[in-house]
Structure formats: structure tokens, C-alpha cells
Enzyme design. Structure first.
Site, PDB file in Angstrom:
ATOM      1  N   SER A 142       0.852  -1.183   0.000  1.00  0.00           N
ATOM      2  CA  SER A 142       0.000   0.000   0.000  1.00  0.00           C
ATOM      3  C   SER A 142       0.887   1.231   0.000  1.00  0.00           C
ATOM      4  CB  SER A 142      -0.888  -0.003   1.251  1.00  0.00           C
ATOM      5  OG  SER A 142      -1.493   1.257   1.463  1.00  0.00           O
ATOM      6  N   TYR A 155      -1.716   0.317  10.903  1.00  0.00           N
ATOM      7  CA  TYR A 155      -1.793  -0.224   9.543  1.00  0.00           C
ATOM      8  C   TYR A 155      -0.479   0.003   8.811  1.00  0.00           C
ATOM      9  CZ  TYR A 155      -3.182  -0.659   4.642  1.00  0.00           C
ATOM     10  OH  TYR A 155      -3.250  -1.015   3.315  1.00  0.00           O
TER      11      TYR A 155
END
Length: 293
Positions: A142, A155
Site C-alpha cells: 500500500s 496499519y
């Protein structure tokens, strides 16, 4: 297994939603042999979406956190002569919470799903790739794996960890002809933001205006939602990018999964560190309202 079949056999985790589903649908139109996995509780979704096993598609239940299920999957694929030459670690999880309001249970679950479980699954399939001196590992990372945002620290920590391990693996596997690639999607136009789980304290803070972090969530949640809906990239676009990487003769270690990911990469690379962080800070939504009144 014939070398041509090995190179065309692909294992995808988390294949019933989002990027994983888009990739499954795309690859079925090509000449690939696909092993699509999902959590046991999500397996009925394959049937609901019209997928059926065939000569080119296998559907397998897999909780990637369950070591026994990982090993059973590997053993079964060996017996069926369906060992994948391409492993795509796509399954993931996202928690929302400022660092102070995360808890050890959520932190550990996120790290296990986004980093430790993909590495464990990779370890099972590396020997067959190394022995053949061929194979590909694609880890879906990501933009959060190269830059962090407030309320998403846990995250980012899990994706940063995945990126570090994948970079080490790239060096380790290069002498054996096994390619390792990190695909970094940015904002994708979808409702996936609805799947982001608030930590227990973050959930309470969003409802309590007296909480010191209430305004963080009040501004960040709609900000991220808006960026996702305004994105020009879809899950199908990312899937197309992934298939392109699968076909590359010499894929790079890192690949931008969306156009904005390429922009953020250049921004971080070209700007001096202090300027980069100050620029991002000043562009956070209503940042003047975040601190004490």
C-alpha cells in the site's frame, strides 16, 4: 509439473472482495491456472458470484492466520500437482486508531494478517520455486507502506514491516531466479473504507466529543472517504497492473498500483524530508482544529 504449467499457476489470497476479486475475474479471461482462497466463512461468496471449479480454477478455504490450514493447502496442492509458480499475498486488514488508542490485540492481529501470515505462506512455497529456479512472489502492499497518515499508524506499521521483509527476500531470492515484487496501490475508488475497523477506544472517541482525539476522526474519516470516491483508479485498474507485473520478464521490487501512488512516491523521493512532512501536515483536513482549544 511441466515448467509451463508451473509458471501459469497462480495462488491468490483474499479473492472474494476488492482487488483480489477483480484480479480473479481478470485472470480467468486469460490462460492462467488459478487457486483462489478465502476464509472458510467467505467461501459461499464464490458460489454467489458464480464461480465454479474447473480445469483452470480451484477454490480453497484458507484462514491465513491458521498454520494448520496453510500447511493443508500446501500439501493438497502438492498432491494435486497444482503448486503455484506465482504467489499473490493479497489478503489484508486495516484498523483505524491513533497510536494512543490502539490496543495490543488489534495491533497484533493487524501485524499477523498483513505481514507475518503472508511471510509464513511464502515460506511454504519458496522451496518449490527455488528448486525450479523460477517463480514469483507478489505482495500487495500500500501507499501506507511508504508513507503514514494520522489514525492509521498501526496499519502503516504492518505494511512497512511487509515491505522490509519483502526487500530482504528480493536479495535472497535473486540468485535463484525467483522474483519478488511489492505492489503499492494508493486510493482506490471503492467502498473498502467501510471495512476499516476502528479500535475499541477509537470507536468510543468518534462518538464522544469530549475525547481529545475526537476531532482527528471527525476530520480524517470523511477526508479519506472523499479521496477514495474521487480516485480515478478502480480495483480493476490495480488488477490490470498486477497482471502486467506477472507477465514482466524482470519485474522490479516496487510497483505503483495506482497513479496517485506514483505521485506520492515522487513527492517523498524528491522533497527534503522536513519539507515533505511539513507539507503533508499542513494539508491534513482542518488541522488547526485538531489540538487543544
Amino acid at each position: 509439473m511441466r515448467p509451463d504449467l508451473f509458471s501459469k499457476t497462480v495462488l491468490i489470497t483474499g479473492a472474494t472482495t476488492g482487488i483480489g476479486l477483480a484480479l480473479l475475474q481478470r485472470l480467468l479471461k486469460g490462460s492462467w491456472r488459478i487457486i483462489a482462497t478465502a476464509r472458510p466463512t467467505s467461501m459461499p461468496r464464490f458460489r454467489e458470484l458464480g464461480f465454479q471449479e474447473s480445469d483452470t480454477l480451484r477454490l480453497h478455504p484458507l484462514d491465513i492466520l491458521n498454520a494448520e490450514q496453510r500447511e493443508e493447502l500446501h500439501k493438497g496442492l502438492v498432491q494435486e500437482d497444482w503448486l503455484p509458480g506465482i504467489l499473490i499475498n493479497n489478503a489484508g486488514l486495516s484498523y483505524r486508531g491513533v497510536v494512543e488508542q490502539m490496543d495490543s490485540v488489534a495491533d497484533e492481529q493487524q501485524m499477523r494478517i498483513n505481514c507475518l501470515a503472508p511471510l509464513a505462506l511464502t515460506r511454504l512455497f519458496l522451496p518449490s520455486m527455488r528448486e525450479r529456479r523460477a517463480g514469483r512472489i507478489l505482495n500487495i502492499s500500500s501507499v501506507g507502506g511508504m508513507m503514514a497518515m494520522p489514525t492509521m499508524g498501526s496499519y502503516s506499521a504492518s505494511k512497512f514491516a511487509l515491505e522490509g521483509a519483502s526487500e530482504s527476500l528480493w536479495y535472497e531470492m535473486r540468485p535463484w531466479g525467483v522474483h519478488v515484487t511489492l505492489v503499492q496501490p494508493g486510493f482506490v475508488r471503492s467502498e473498502s473504507f467501510r471495512n476499516v475497523r476502528p479500535s475499541r477506544q477509537a470507536e468510543q472517541a468518534q462518538l464522544d466529543e469530549r475525547d481529545p482525539y475526537h476531532r482527528y476522526y471527525r476530520h480524517m474519516v470523511p477526508f479519506i472517504e472523499r479521496l477514495m470516491w474521487q480516485s480515478r483508479s478502480s480495483a480493476e485498474d490495480v488488477a490490470r497492473r498486477i497482471e502486467g507485473v506477472m507477465r514482466m520478464k524482470r519485474p522490479p521490487l516496487r510497483v505503483a498500483g495506482t497513479k496517485d501512488a506514483r505521485f506520492f512516491y515522487m513527492l517523498r523521493r524528491l522533497l527534503p524530508r522536513t519539507l515533505y512532512h511539513n507539507l503533508l501536515y499542513r494539508n491534513l483536513p482542518e488541522i488547526g482544529d485538531w489540538g487543544p482549544a
